[in-house]
Design a protein around this motif. Structure first.
Motif, mmCIF file in Angstrom:
data_model
loop_
_atom_site.group_PDB
_atom_site.id
_atom_site.type_symbol
_atom_site.label_atom_id
_atom_site.label_comp_id
_atom_site.label_asym_id
_atom_site.label_seq_id
_atom_site.Cartn_x
_atom_site.Cartn_y
_atom_site.Cartn_z
ATOM 1 N N GLU A 17 7.269 -17.691 54.355
ATOM 2 C CA GLU A 17 5.829 -17.856 54.540
ATOM 3 C C GLU A 17 5.213 -18.550 53.324
ATOM 4 O OE1 GLU A 17 1.871 -15.226 55.780
ATOM 5 O OE2 GLU A 17 3.760 -14.209 55.317
ATOM 6 N N LEU A 18 5.648 -18.143 52.129
ATOM 7 C CA LEU A 18 5.151 -18.778 50.909
ATOM 8 C C LEU A 18 5.581 -20.241 50.832
ATOM 9 C CD1 LEU A 18 5.789 -15.924 48.310
ATOM 10 C CD2 LEU A 18 3.570 -16.777 49.069
ATOM 11 N N ARG A 19 6.826 -20.508 51.243
ATOM 12 C CA ARG A 19 7.317 -21.892 51.204
ATOM 13 C C ARG A 19 6.527 -22.782 52.166
ATOM 14 N NH1 ARG A 19 13.562 -23.840 52.322
ATOM 15 N NH2 ARG A 19 13.139 -26.080 52.273
ATOM 16 N N SER A 20 6.230 -22.237 53.374
ATOM 17 C CA SER A 20 5.461 -22.992 54.367
ATOM 18 C C SER A 20 4.065 -23.282 53.846
ATOM 19 C CB SER A 20 5.377 -22.205 55.675
ATOM 20 O OG SER A 20 6.658 -21.913 56.174
ATOM 21 N N LEU A 21 3.416 -22.262 53.251
ATOM 22 C CA LEU A 21 2.064 -22.444 52.726
ATOM 23 C C LEU A 21 2.034 -23.467 51.589
ATOM 24 C CD1 LEU A 21 0.898 -18.725 52.701
ATOM 25 C CD2 LEU A 21 -0.183 -20.576 53.986
ATOM 26 N N LYS A 22 3.050 -23.424 50.735
ATOM 27 C CA LYS A 22 3.106 -24.359 49.616
ATOM 28 C C LYS A 22 3.185 -25.800 50.111
ATOM 29 C CE LYS A 22 5.748 -25.425 45.428
ATOM 30 N NZ LYS A 22 6.953 -25.101 44.639
ATOM 31 N N GLU A 23 4.062 -26.029 51.098
ATOM 32 C CA GLU A 23 4.226 -27.391 51.610
ATOM 33 C C GLU A 23 3.015 -27.821 52.435
ATOM 34 O OE1 GLU A 23 7.945 -28.559 53.149
ATOM 35 O OE2 GLU A 23 9.123 -27.341 51.766
ATOM 36 N N LEU A 24 2.372 -26.883 53.142
ATOM 37 C CA LEU A 24 1.153 -27.217 53.886
ATOM 38 C C LEU A 24 0.034 -27.639 52.923
ATOM 39 C CD1 LEU A 24 1.107 -24.435 56.621
ATOM 40 C CD2 LEU A 24 0.943 -26.889 57.055
ATOM 41 N N ALA A 25 -0.050 -26.949 51.802
ATOM 42 C CA ALA A 25 -1.076 -27.288 50.812
ATOM 43 C C ALA A 25 -0.868 -28.701 50.267
ATOM 44 C CB ALA A 25 -1.065 -26.275 49.671
ATOM 45 N N GLU A 26 0.398 -29.129 50.177
ATOM 46 C CA GLU A 26 0.694 -30.467 49.670
ATOM 47 C C GLU A 26 0.436 -31.543 50.715
ATOM 48 O OE1 GLU A 26 4.722 -30.223 48.421
ATOM 49 O OE2 GLU A 26 4.309 -28.954 46.676
ATOM 50 N N ILE A 27 0.656 -31.213 51.996
ATOM 51 C CA ILE A 27 0.552 -32.217 53.070
ATOM 52 C C ILE A 27 -0.865 -32.296 53.625
ATOM 53 C CG2 ILE A 27 1.350 -32.836 55.378
ATOM 54 C CD1 ILE A 27 3.430 -33.324 53.268
ATOM 55 N N ARG B 273 -4.279 -32.186 53.125
ATOM 56 C CA ARG B 273 -5.255 -32.278 52.035
ATOM 57 C C ARG B 273 -6.596 -31.649 52.407
ATOM 58 N NH1 ARG B 273 -2.266 -32.997 47.663
ATOM 59 N NH2 ARG B 273 -0.812 -34.757 47.872
ATOM 60 N N ILE B 274 -6.947 -31.709 53.690
ATOM 61 C CA ILE B 274 -8.251 -31.181 54.127
ATOM 62 C C ILE B 274 -8.313 -29.665 53.930
ATOM 63 C CG2 ILE B 274 -9.801 -30.898 56.105
ATOM 64 C CD1 ILE B 274 -8.681 -33.543 57.178
ATOM 65 N N ASN B 275 -7.226 -28.983 54.331
ATOM 66 C CA ASN B 275 -7.191 -27.512 54.256
ATOM 67 C C ASN B 275 -6.379 -27.009 53.071
ATOM 68 O OD1 ASN B 275 -8.624 -27.136 56.815
ATOM 69 N ND2 ASN B 275 -6.763 -27.966 57.745
ATOM 70 N N SER B 276 -6.125 -27.873 52.130
ATOM 71 C CA SER B 276 -5.256 -27.526 50.999
ATOM 72 C C SER B 276 -5.756 -26.293 50.239
ATOM 73 C CB SER B 276 -5.156 -28.720 50.050
ATOM 74 O OG SER B 276 -4.376 -28.389 48.933
ATOM 75 N N THR B 277 -7.058 -26.217 50.023
ATOM 76 C CA THR B 277 -7.626 -25.097 49.251
ATOM 77 C C THR B 277 -7.372 -23.764 49.940
ATOM 78 O OG1 THR B 277 -9.358 -26.556 48.430
ATOM 79 C CG2 THR B 277 -9.723 -24.190 48.209
ATOM 80 N N GLU B 278 -7.566 -23.737 51.266
ATOM 81 C CA GLU B 278 -7.359 -22.494 52.016
ATOM 82 C C GLU B 278 -5.902 -22.059 51.962
ATOM 83 O OE1 GLU B 278 -9.740 -20.605 53.281
ATOM 84 O OE2 GLU B 278 -11.140 -22.058 52.427
ATOM 85 N N TYR B 279 -4.995 -23.032 52.102
ATOM 86 C CA TYR B 279 -3.573 -22.702 52.044
ATOM 87 C C TYR B 279 -3.191 -22.154 50.672
ATOM 88 C CZ TYR B 279 -2.803 -25.134 56.493
ATOM 89 O OH TYR B 279 -2.823 -25.501 57.807
ATOM 90 N N LEU B 280 -3.735 -22.756 49.625
ATOM 91 C CA LEU B 280 -3.421 -22.293 48.269
ATOM 92 C C LEU B 280 -3.950 -20.882 48.028
ATOM 93 C CD1 LEU B 280 -4.026 -25.515 46.135
ATOM 94 C CD2 LEU B 280 -1.857 -24.312 46.470
ATOM 95 N N LYS B 281 -5.163 -20.602 48.539
ATOM 96 C CA LYS B 281 -5.715 -19.255 48.396
ATOM 97 C C LYS B 281 -4.816 -18.229 49.078
ATOM 98 C CE LYS B 281 -10.652 -20.399 47.993
ATOM 99 N NZ LYS B 281 -11.965 -20.344 48.692
ATOM 100 N N GLU B 282 -4.378 -18.566 50.288
ATOM 101 C CA GLU B 282 -3.499 -17.649 51.034
ATOM 102 C C GLU B 282 -2.166 -17.483 50.310
ATOM 103 O OE1 GLU B 282 -1.840 -17.006 55.606
ATOM 104 O OE2 GLU B 282 -3.038 -18.802 55.106
#
Length: 652
Positions: free
Chosen positions: A333-343, A345-354
């Protein structure tokens, strides 16, 4: 990317000779599904304590390994442990702790697993069974590694190596493999490679092809972490050519194959990536290897990221995130969130918070468990010392108690006779009181029910004899006015009054007969759904059901899922079928309910059509109900046939 760390704790195997010895008794207990009291009665026929213990232990292990029945395993495991303590059979008591530790390991309850492995270790050491004690230390070390207690895991692993006999090659292999995993976790990659090389030498010395492949794969994983993808690919290819690897361990085969394709992707060779990834994903789906499926989706996301397909990349990472959450795999789950935050860009902040929230929670949990490990060793050692002291005290207390008991036995005998008489008298009085209370409650319930029925009949009578009679008189009066008034309006009023009379008569009858038909309610729900679709679509929707079938036979959960299946199929027909007619049919046969939904539309190619979330949801619902779905489609139309076992609603 997956490493096959071989870090799962070892379970105890069923001893063949023991199983044969108790085969007839065990089979009788299992086949007849005997309850605890019946098993106790059967055990009383066995005179030797050791034989009874071995049978209980064998039953416990059977339900743990062969039937995965946690309730019965815990029951027989607890009895085995307690009885072995009573008769001082330390070996069997240690075995029961081992089994319990493995049980908790499978459920990822690592502190409980560690506690029971440590209890087993202390008992095996006291019996000088160093091979088994070494295994328990290894299992403890692996539990420590899982919560990143790397220093503790390394110390415990070294302890196991000191006491493991030289002929325990596989256990020594596990020890060096765990030391390599720990070094890799500490990013000491050169040391990790040395330990993996030592483990590989041991595997080669006993010619264990599966362990050889594991070590080669693990070495490749370390090289990947170092960024040496060329060397990693060499190790993975050495592993994949191991003879009969696919037959030996298909899950390991899939891991190595995935690692090869992912490494080639990192090296810029991705021509065959999707083909290989599809093949690996198919294997993992068949094995229900959930973490493997997640890893495949994350790797596929990296492929689509390389070819600049951002939408597909985000979709795959979201799927991986959802699956990780559903199986509580925080790592992925952490790995998915990390890569989503990188890809994304619009929702990057939310992914990083999670990501930060989950990571902080994980760190706290791991820190808490690591502290528990240290506390478990201290408290268990203290408990053992106290137990030994209590055993000595127990001996002298027993002697004192025996003498005291002999002195009080005459007094007890006298008082027992008196209390027996008093108890019988109180029991008789209590029984008479209970009977009176029960009769009062029964009478009260009967009177309440009679009151309800009388009130319903009164309302029914008032409606039928009073209001209905007055409406009838009014309608007759309006009928006489027809020659003197507007005939059409009079007819409308008469028709409306007649309808009101019909509704009141129906209400009156329903109140009188006390009917509550949940089956009819279900039919009404489906009928209403079909009418709604007819109103919003040019398609003609038709609904038919077998009137002899009573939907009260099935549970509300089944009804809800059937409704959702119909809803999904009708929606798909409106969107895609271009049909003129759709037919919804319910029928039953041989304890099965059949739901058929057919249309005369254009159909679709089932083989080429990508499975969307709608079809997946339908399959999930049918599987949840223990049924199956048959889908057929051609140029003449599409048909869905759902076959569901009729499960009676216990709440009815």
């Amino acid at each position: 990317m997956l490493v096959f760390s071989c870090s799962g704790s070892e379970e105890r195997q069923i001893d063949t000779s023991t199983q044969k010895s108790f085969d007839s008794i065990k089979v009788y207990i299992i086949q007849n599904n005997l309850g605890p009291l019946e098993v106790d009665s059967l055990l009383k026929t066995i005179t030797l304590d050791s034989v009874r213990l071995n049978l209980l232990q064998d039953l416990s292990l059977h339900y743990l390994l062969l039937e995965n029945d946690s309730t019965k395993f815990r029951l027989y495991n607890k009895r085995t442990s307690k009885l072995s303590q009573n008769f001082d059979f330390k070996k069997i008591e240690a075995d029961s702790y081992w089994d319990l530790g493995f049980f908790f390991t499978k459920r990822n309850i690592l502190d409980s697993a560690y506690l029971n492995y440590y209890r087993a270790y202390k008992l095996y050491r006291s019996e000088e069974q160093n091979d088994l004690a070494g295994k328990m230390l290894l299992n403890m070390a692996i539990s420590q590694e899982k919560v990143k207690d790397y220093l503790g895991s390394e110390i415990t692993t070294v302890e196991s190596l000191k006491i493991l006999p030289a002929d325990q090659k596989k256990q020594i292999y596990r020890a060096y493999n765990n030391l390599a995993v720990v070094a890799n976790g500490l990013e000491n990659y050169s040391q990790a490679l040395k330990y993996h090389e030592r483990a590989l030498e041991i595997a080669q010395s006993i010619n264990d092809k599966k362990l050889i492949a594991q070590s080669l794969n693990n070495k490749g994983f370390v090289y990947q972490n170092m960024g040496h993808f060329g060397q990693a690919l060499i190790e993975f290819k050495r592993a994949i050519v191991i003879e009969d690897l696919k037959k030996l361990d298909i899950q390991l085969f899939a891991i190595v194959l995935e690692n090869i394709s992912f490494t080639e992707l990192k090296l810029g060779r991705h021509d065959n990536f999707l083909k290989t990834s599809d093949y690996v994903l198919k294997i993992r789906d068949s094995l229900k290897h959930e973490t493997g499926i997640i890893a495949s989706k994350i790797n596929r996301a990296q492929y689509f990221s390389k070819i600049s397909d951002t939408v597909k990349t985000i979709q795959l990472l979201e799927e991986a995130k959802y699956l990780s959450k559903s199986i509580k795999s925080t790592k992925y789950e952490l790995r998915s969130l990390k890569e989503l935050a990188e890809i994304d860009r619009i929702n990057s902040t939310e992914y990083l918070k999670e990501f930060i929230a989950i990571n902080d929670s994980l760190l706290k949990e791991e820190r808490s468990i690591r502290n528990k490990f240290a506390r478990i060793r201290y408290e268990t050692d203290q408990y053992i010392e106290e137990t030994e002291l209590l055993s000595q005290q127990k001996f002298w207390i027993s002697i004192t108690a025996l003498i005291t008991t002999c002195g009080l036995i005459l007094l007890y005998y006298y008082r027992e006779q008196y209390n027996k008489f008093k108890k019988l008298r109180l029991q008789k009085e209590q029984q008479e009181s209970n009977e009176r209370i029960y009769n009062l409650l029964l009478n009260q319930q009967t009177k309440l029910e009679e009151g309800r029925q009388e009130e319903r009949k009164r309302i029914s009578g008032d409606l039928h004899d009073g209001i209905l009679g007055r409406l009838f008189g009014t309608r007759m009066g309006l009928g006489f006015l027809k020659p003197y008034a507007n005939s059409n309006r009079i007819d409308d009023y008469l028709l409306e009054l007649q309808n009101i009379e019909k509704d009141i008569r129906n209400i009156s009858h329903n109140l009188s007969t006390d009917i509550s038909d949940s089956s009819e309610s279900f039919h009404n729900l489906i009928d209403q759904l079909v009418k709604e679709k007819n109103e919003i679509s040019k398609i003609s929707f038709n609904y038919h059901f077998e009137e002899s079938f009573d939907f009260d036979q099935i549970s509300n959960d089944v009804k809800i899922n059937l409704y959702r299946l119909v809803q999904e199929c009708l929606q798909n027909a409106i969107k895609h079928s271009k049909a003129k007619n759709v037919f919804v049919t319910f029928r039953s046969a041989q304890n099965f309910l059949y739901l058929t939904i057919e249309d005369d539309g254009q159909g679709f190619d089932i083989k080429k059509k990508k499975k969307g979330i709608g079809l997946s949801n339908m399959k999930f619902r049918v599987h949840k109900l223990g049924g199956n779905m048959n889908l057929k489609s051609s140029g003449q139309g599409t048909s869905f046939i759902f076959k569901i076992a009729i499960l009676k609603d216990e709440t009815v």
